[in-house]
Scaffold this active site. Structure first.
Site, PDB file in Angstrom:
ATOM      1  N   LYS A 127     -12.060   3.207 -13.155  1.00  0.00           N
ATOM      2  CA  LYS A 127     -12.251   1.543 -13.034  1.00  0.00           C
ATOM      3  C   LYS A 127     -12.552   0.821 -14.267  1.00  0.00           C
ATOM      4  CE  LYS A 127     -11.400   0.019  -8.903  1.00  0.00           C
ATOM      5  NZ  LYS A 127     -11.151  -0.365  -8.258  1.00  0.00           N
TER       6      LYS A 127
ATOM      7  N   GLU B 279      -7.729   5.538  -6.616  1.00  0.00           N
ATOM      8  CA  GLU B 279      -7.799   6.362  -5.810  1.00  0.00           C
ATOM      9  C   GLU B 279      -9.730   6.659  -6.087  1.00  0.00           C
ATOM     10  OE1 GLU B 279      -6.910   8.925  -4.979  1.00  0.00           O
ATOM     11  OE2 GLU B 279      -4.558   8.289  -4.891  1.00  0.00           O
TER      12      GLU B 279
ATOM     13  N   ASP C 281       0.885  -1.324  -0.267  1.00  0.00           N
ATOM     14  CA  ASP C 281      -0.242   0.116   0.106  1.00  0.00           C
ATOM     15  C   ASP C 281       0.671   1.466   0.012  1.00  0.00           C
ATOM     16  OD1 ASP C 281      -2.879   0.444   1.217  1.00  0.00           O
ATOM     17  OD2 ASP C 281      -1.887   2.101   0.995  1.00  0.00           O
TER      18      ASP C 281
ATOM     19  N   ILE D  85       1.674   0.496  -6.148  1.00  0.00           N
ATOM     20  CA  ILE D  85       1.234  -0.193  -7.525  1.00  0.00           C
ATOM     21  C   ILE D  85       1.820   0.063  -8.794  1.00  0.00           C
ATOM     22  CG2 ILE D  85      -0.172  -1.660  -6.415  1.00  0.00           C
ATOM     23  CD1 ILE D  85      -2.414  -0.121  -7.877  1.00  0.00           C
TER      24      ILE D  85
ATOM     25  N   ASP E 262     -25.423  20.578  -6.635  1.00  0.00           N
ATOM     26  CA  ASP E 262     -25.314  19.428  -6.878  1.00  0.00           C
ATOM     27  C   ASP E 262     -23.935  18.375  -6.975  1.00  0.00           C
ATOM     28  OD1 ASP E 262     -26.048  16.447  -7.138  1.00  0.00           O
ATOM     29  OD2 ASP E 262     -27.753  16.848  -8.599  1.00  0.00           O
TER      30      ASP E 262
ATOM     31  N   TYR F 156     -13.603   8.792 -11.760  1.00  0.00           N
ATOM     32  CA  TYR F 156     -13.318   8.057 -10.981  1.00  0.00           C
ATOM     33  C   TYR F 156     -13.681   6.247 -11.599  1.00  0.00           C
ATOM     34  CZ  TYR F 156     -15.096   4.065  -7.605  1.00  0.00           C
ATOM     35  OH  TYR F 156     -14.055   3.231  -6.947  1.00  0.00           O
TER      36      TYR F 156
ATOM     37  N   THR G 178     -16.665  -1.697  -8.913  1.00  0.00           N
ATOM     38  CA  THR G 178     -17.882  -1.168  -8.982  1.00  0.00           C
ATOM     39  C   THR G 178     -18.797  -1.288  -9.630  1.00  0.00           C
ATOM     40  OG1 THR G 178     -18.374   1.607  -8.391  1.00  0.00           O
ATOM     41  CG2 THR G 178     -16.714   0.937  -9.557  1.00  0.00           C
ATOM     42  N   ASP G 179     -19.690  -1.114  -9.189  1.00  0.00           N
ATOM     43  CA  ASP G 179     -21.085  -0.799  -9.821  1.00  0.00           C
ATOM     44  C   ASP G 179     -20.892   0.979 -11.139  1.00  0.00           C
ATOM     45  OD1 ASP G 179     -21.048   1.183  -7.722  1.00  0.00           O
ATOM     46  OD2 ASP G 179     -23.396  -0.029  -6.711  1.00  0.00           O
ATOM     47  N   GLU G 180     -20.370   1.573 -10.694  1.00  0.00           N
ATOM     48  CA  GLU G 180     -20.491   2.200 -11.176  1.00  0.00           C
ATOM     49  C   GLU G 180     -19.455   2.161 -12.442  1.00  0.00           C
ATOM     50  OE1 GLU G 180     -19.166   5.761  -8.498  1.00  0.00           O
ATOM     51  OE2 GLU G 180     -19.735   5.384  -7.143  1.00  0.00           O
TER      52      GLU G 180
HETATM   53  P1  NAD Z   1      -9.465   3.982   0.727  1.00  0.00           P
HETATM   54  O1  NAD Z   1      -9.364   4.426  -0.519  1.00  0.00           O
HETATM   55  O2  NAD Z   1     -10.473   3.539   1.514  1.00  0.00           O
HETATM   56  O3  NAD Z   1      -8.656   2.534   0.579  1.00  0.00           O
HETATM   57  C1  NAD Z   1      -7.177   2.906  -0.811  1.00  0.00           C
HETATM   58  C2  NAD Z   1      -6.434   2.159  -0.702  1.00  0.00           C
HETATM   59  O4  NAD Z   1      -5.663   2.472  -1.454  1.00  0.00           O
HETATM   60  C3  NAD Z   1      -5.928   3.652   0.948  1.00  0.00           C
HETATM   61  O5  NAD Z   1      -5.008   2.472   1.218  1.00  0.00           O
HETATM   62  C4  NAD Z   1      -4.177   3.288  -0.030  1.00  0.00           C
HETATM   63  O6  NAD Z   1      -3.385   3.938   0.510  1.00  0.00           O
HETATM   64  C5  NAD Z   1      -4.289   2.439  -1.516  1.00  0.00           C
HETATM   65  N1  NAD Z   1      -3.539   3.178  -2.653  1.00  0.00           N
HETATM   66  C6  NAD Z   1      -4.492   3.931  -3.405  1.00  0.00           C
HETATM   67  N2  NAD Z   1      -3.444   4.112  -4.644  1.00  0.00           N
HETATM   68  C7  NAD Z   1      -2.503   3.494  -4.652  1.00  0.00           C
HETATM   69  C8  NAD Z   1      -1.190   3.338  -5.248  1.00  0.00           C
HETATM   70  N3  NAD Z   1      -0.738   3.473  -6.245  1.00  0.00           N
HETATM   71  N4  NAD Z   1      -0.570   2.377  -4.834  1.00  0.00           N
HETATM   72  C9  NAD Z   1      -0.809   1.434  -3.338  1.00  0.00           C
HETATM   73  N5  NAD Z   1      -1.675   1.780  -2.931  1.00  0.00           N
HETATM   74  C10 NAD Z   1      -2.630   2.452  -3.109  1.00  0.00           C
HETATM   75  O7  NAD Z   1     -10.597   2.428  -0.475  1.00  0.00           O
HETATM   76  P2  NAD Z   1     -11.231   1.735  -0.349  1.00  0.00           P
HETATM   77  O8  NAD Z   1     -13.638   2.247   0.058  1.00  0.00           O
HETATM   78  O9  NAD Z   1     -11.193   0.847   0.724  1.00  0.00           O
HETATM   79  O10 NAD Z   1     -12.126   1.211  -1.604  1.00  0.00           O
HETATM   80  C11 NAD Z   1     -10.332  -0.249  -2.029  1.00  0.00           C
HETATM   81  C12 NAD Z   1     -11.527  -0.437  -3.666  1.00  0.00           C
HETATM   82  O11 NAD Z   1     -12.675  -0.985  -3.589  1.00  0.00           O
HETATM   83  C13 NAD Z   1     -11.191   0.085  -4.069  1.00  0.00           C
HETATM   84  O12 NAD Z   1     -10.835  -0.534  -5.460  1.00  0.00           O
HETATM   85  C14 NAD Z   1     -12.768   1.080  -4.913  1.00  0.00           C
HETATM   86  O13 NAD Z   1     -12.739   1.304  -6.479  1.00  0.00           O
HETATM   87  C15 NAD Z   1     -13.376  -0.579  -4.407  1.00  0.00           C
HETATM   88  N6  NAD Z   1     -15.165  -0.446  -4.139  1.00  0.00           N
HETATM   89  C16 NAD Z   1     -15.198   0.925  -2.527  1.00  0.00           C
HETATM   90  C17 NAD Z   1     -16.485   0.736  -2.680  1.00  0.00           C
HETATM   91  C18 NAD Z   1     -16.986   1.691  -1.678  1.00  0.00           C
HETATM   92  O14 NAD Z   1     -18.151   1.734  -2.080  1.00  0.00           O
HETATM   93  N7  NAD Z   1     -15.807   2.119  -1.077  1.00  0.00           N
HETATM   94  C19 NAD Z   1     -17.440   0.422  -3.909  1.00  0.00           C
HETATM   95  C20 NAD Z   1     -17.026  -0.274  -4.682  1.00  0.00           C
HETATM   96  C21 NAD Z   1     -15.653  -0.657  -5.121  1.00  0.00           C
HETATM   97  P1  TYD Z   2     -20.076   8.801  -2.212  1.00  0.00           P
HETATM   98  O1  TYD Z   2     -19.606   8.489  -0.381  1.00  0.00           O
HETATM   99  O2  TYD Z   2     -19.260  10.252  -2.676  1.00  0.00           O
HETATM  100  O3  TYD Z   2     -20.280   7.732  -3.002  1.00  0.00           O
HETATM  101  P2  TYD Z   2     -20.202   7.792  -3.973  1.00  0.00           P
HETATM  102  O4  TYD Z   2     -19.978   8.532  -5.055  1.00  0.00           O
HETATM  103  O5  TYD Z   2     -19.690   7.147  -5.265  1.00  0.00           O
HETATM  104  O6  TYD Z   2     -21.570   6.551  -4.505  1.00  0.00           O
HETATM  105  O7  TYD Z   2     -21.685   9.489  -1.997  1.00  0.00           O
HETATM  106  C1  TYD Z   2     -23.065   8.898  -2.017  1.00  0.00           C
HETATM  107  C2  TYD Z   2     -24.168   9.369  -2.272  1.00  0.00           C
HETATM  108  O8  TYD Z   2     -23.545  10.485  -0.721  1.00  0.00           O
HETATM  109  C3  TYD Z   2     -23.544  10.542  -4.021  1.00  0.00           C
HETATM  110  O9  TYD Z   2     -25.211  10.389  -4.210  1.00  0.00           O
HETATM  111  C4  TYD Z   2     -23.177  11.218  -3.363  1.00  0.00           C
HETATM  112  C5  TYD Z   2     -24.165  12.062  -1.621  1.00  0.00           C
HETATM  113  N1  TYD Z   2     -23.121  12.634  -1.111  1.00  0.00           N
HETATM  114  C6  TYD Z   2     -23.674  13.416  -0.622  1.00  0.00           C
HETATM  115  O10 TYD Z   2     -25.030  14.390  -0.553  1.00  0.00           O
HETATM  116  N2  TYD Z   2     -22.837  14.963   0.362  1.00  0.00           N
HETATM  117  C7  TYD Z   2     -21.826  14.418   0.304  1.00  0.00           C
HETATM  118  O11 TYD Z   2     -21.103  15.061   1.042  1.00  0.00           O
HETATM  119  C8  TYD Z   2     -21.047  13.346   0.016  1.00  0.00           C
HETATM  120  C9  TYD Z   2     -19.391  13.418   0.024  1.00  0.00           C
HETATM  121  C10 TYD Z   2     -21.571  12.138  -0.920  1.00  0.00           C
END
Ligand code: NAD
Ligand code: TYD
Length: 346
Positions: free
Chosen positions: A161, A89, A40, A66, A279, A157, A130-132
């Site tokens: 992905k 990211e 990491d 990475i 928004d 983003y 991600t579903d996104e």
């Molecule tokens: P996060 O941002 O909390 O953690 C990301 C981690 O990756 C951090 O520890 C960071 O230091 C590390 N990192 C970033 N760039 C790096 C690099 N270049 N080399 C090595 N390490 C690096 O993210 P998360 O929420 O834990 O998400 C993890 C994965 O799941 C991601 O791939 C994200 O796209 C995916 N994901 C997250 C969600 C969500 O709701 N959080 C939903 C769907 C998919």
């Molecule tokens: P977020 O946690 O950024 O996840 P994602 O955009 O990947 O779904 O946001 C979740 C939802 O909440 C999204 O519809 C954007 C909204 N949002 C707010 O309304 N206020 C906020 O301050 C943030 C960060 C997100």
């Protein structure tokens, strides 16, 4: 891929972040035979505090990026059974402000890992997606994202992905690399960086600060408790067939406004803390996942309900105020504050 036999060596990237650290914790708790290298870069979202309680005999942390081929090669030990790529990211808002790092880490970084997996004979590569990548569904329709939904990413983003998924697919198709892709919705739970909506809502509400609601607050996200997501990843790693994609969702669609109100109600705080703000540009309206394949093929089902998961999450933030304080210290500002300042009215 049968695991937990003699000794299993896994290479986890992004394991100091929210989901990666939950995955490592789950895995180490589950069996004694797994050894993990956690690679990491410790960006703003990576946090060594997330790893404090892990067994140092079986969890080896290496700070590295990475996108750095030599560093990845050096860290990837012989006999690694699988790479699980969480490193990314991960925040849509940040990608709107600047996409560069998203392209480097999420796209180029994934390719570096795929190349390393091939060169070092790693058995399996699992990409956490991600579903996104499938864009947005309409608010009032009953359609769901399935594994065959078209790619239609709407944010930088999501586009990065999606590109990463294409590279994983290409490595499978062209080079026969054994790959799995999992796509899930919005995770919630302990240790999530409080720029994402749910932990932001919880930590703001705990401090009697307002919760910014983008637009009309009717955007829908499909929420999943982080440990449920991690159990699905583990099952996909063990039981998925090479080249498969799995959508992971807990059938838990919620409007943002409802999420924020649930947090305020759980904490006994007034709804006057809701603050409707401008928004997000390009804001996706609705995400909703059909998890039938994961349920049928992997035998996966979520354990937490929305109520139990939210309770656990809120308790964790209540009990870990220092973690939040440390995480938010320094130059930390939410996207909204960076764009519009802190004194915005609805
Ligand atoms: P996060 O941002 O909390 O953690 C990301 C981690 O990756 C951090 O520890 C960071 O230091 C590390 N990192 C970033 N760039 C790096 C690099 N270049 N080399 C090595 N390490 C690096 O993210 P998360 O929420 O834990 O998400 C993890 C994965 O799941 C991601 O791939 C994200 O796209 C995916 N994901 C997250 C969600 C969500 O709701 N959080 C939903 C769907 C998919
Ligand atoms: P977020 O946690 O950024 O996840 P994602 O955009 O990947 O779904 O946001 C979740 C939802 O909440 C999204 O519809 C954007 C909204 N949002 C707010 O309304 N206020 C906020 O301050 C943030 C960060 C997100």
């Amino acid at each position: 891929m049968p695991m937990a036999t003699m000794s299993t060596k896994l290479f986890v990237t992004g394991g100091a972040g929210f989901i990666g650290s939950a995955f490592i914790r789950l895995l180490l708790d589950r069996d004694d035979a797994t050894e993990i290298t956690n690679f990491d870069a410790l960006t703003y979202a990576g946090n060594l505090d997330n790893l404090q309680d892990l067994d140092p005999e079986r969890h080896h942390f290496i700070r590295g990026n990475i996108t750095d081929r030599e560093a990845v090669q050096a860290a990837l030990g012989d006999g690694t059974q699988a790479i699980i790529n969480f490193a990314a990211e991960s925040h849509v808002d940040r990608s709107i402000l600047s996409a560069d790092e998203f392209l480097r880490t999420n796209i180029l970084g994934t390719q570096v890992l795929l190349d390393a997996a091939r060169e070092r004979g790693v058995n399996r590569f699992l990409q956490v997606s991600t579903d996104e990548i499938m864009g947005s569904l309409l608010e009032d329709e009953t359609a769901y994202f399935t594994e065959s939904s078209a790619f239609a990413p709407n944010s930088p983003y999501a586009a990065s992905k999606a590109a990463a998924e294409h590279l994983v697919r290409a490595a499978h198709h062209t080079f026969g690399l054994d790959t799995i892709i999992t796509r899930c919705g919005n995770n919630y739970g302990p240790r999530q960086f409080p720029e994402k909506f749910l932990p932001l809502a919880v930590s703001n509400a705990l401090n009697d600060q307002s919760i910014p609601i983008y637009g009309d607050g009717r955007n829908v996200r499909d929420w999943i408790y982080v440990d449920d997501h991690c159990r699905a990843i583990l099952l996909a790693l063990e039981k998925g067939r090479s080249g498969e994609v799995f959508n992971i969702g807990a059938r838990n669609e919620r409007r943002n406004i409802e999420v924020a109100e649930s947090v305020l109600d759980a904490l006994g705080k007034p709804h006057s803390l809701l603050r409707f703000v401008k928004d997000r540009p390009g804001h996706d309206r609705r995400y909703a996942i059909d998890p039938t394949l994961a349920e049928a093929e992997l035998g996966w089902a979520p354990i937490e309900t929305w109520e139990s998961g939210l309770r656990k999450t809120i308790s964790w933030y209540q009990e870990n105020a220092r973690w939040v304080e440390r995480t938010r210290s320094g130059a930390y500002q939410t996207y909204y504050e960076q764009q519009y300042g802190t004194e915005v009215t609805s």
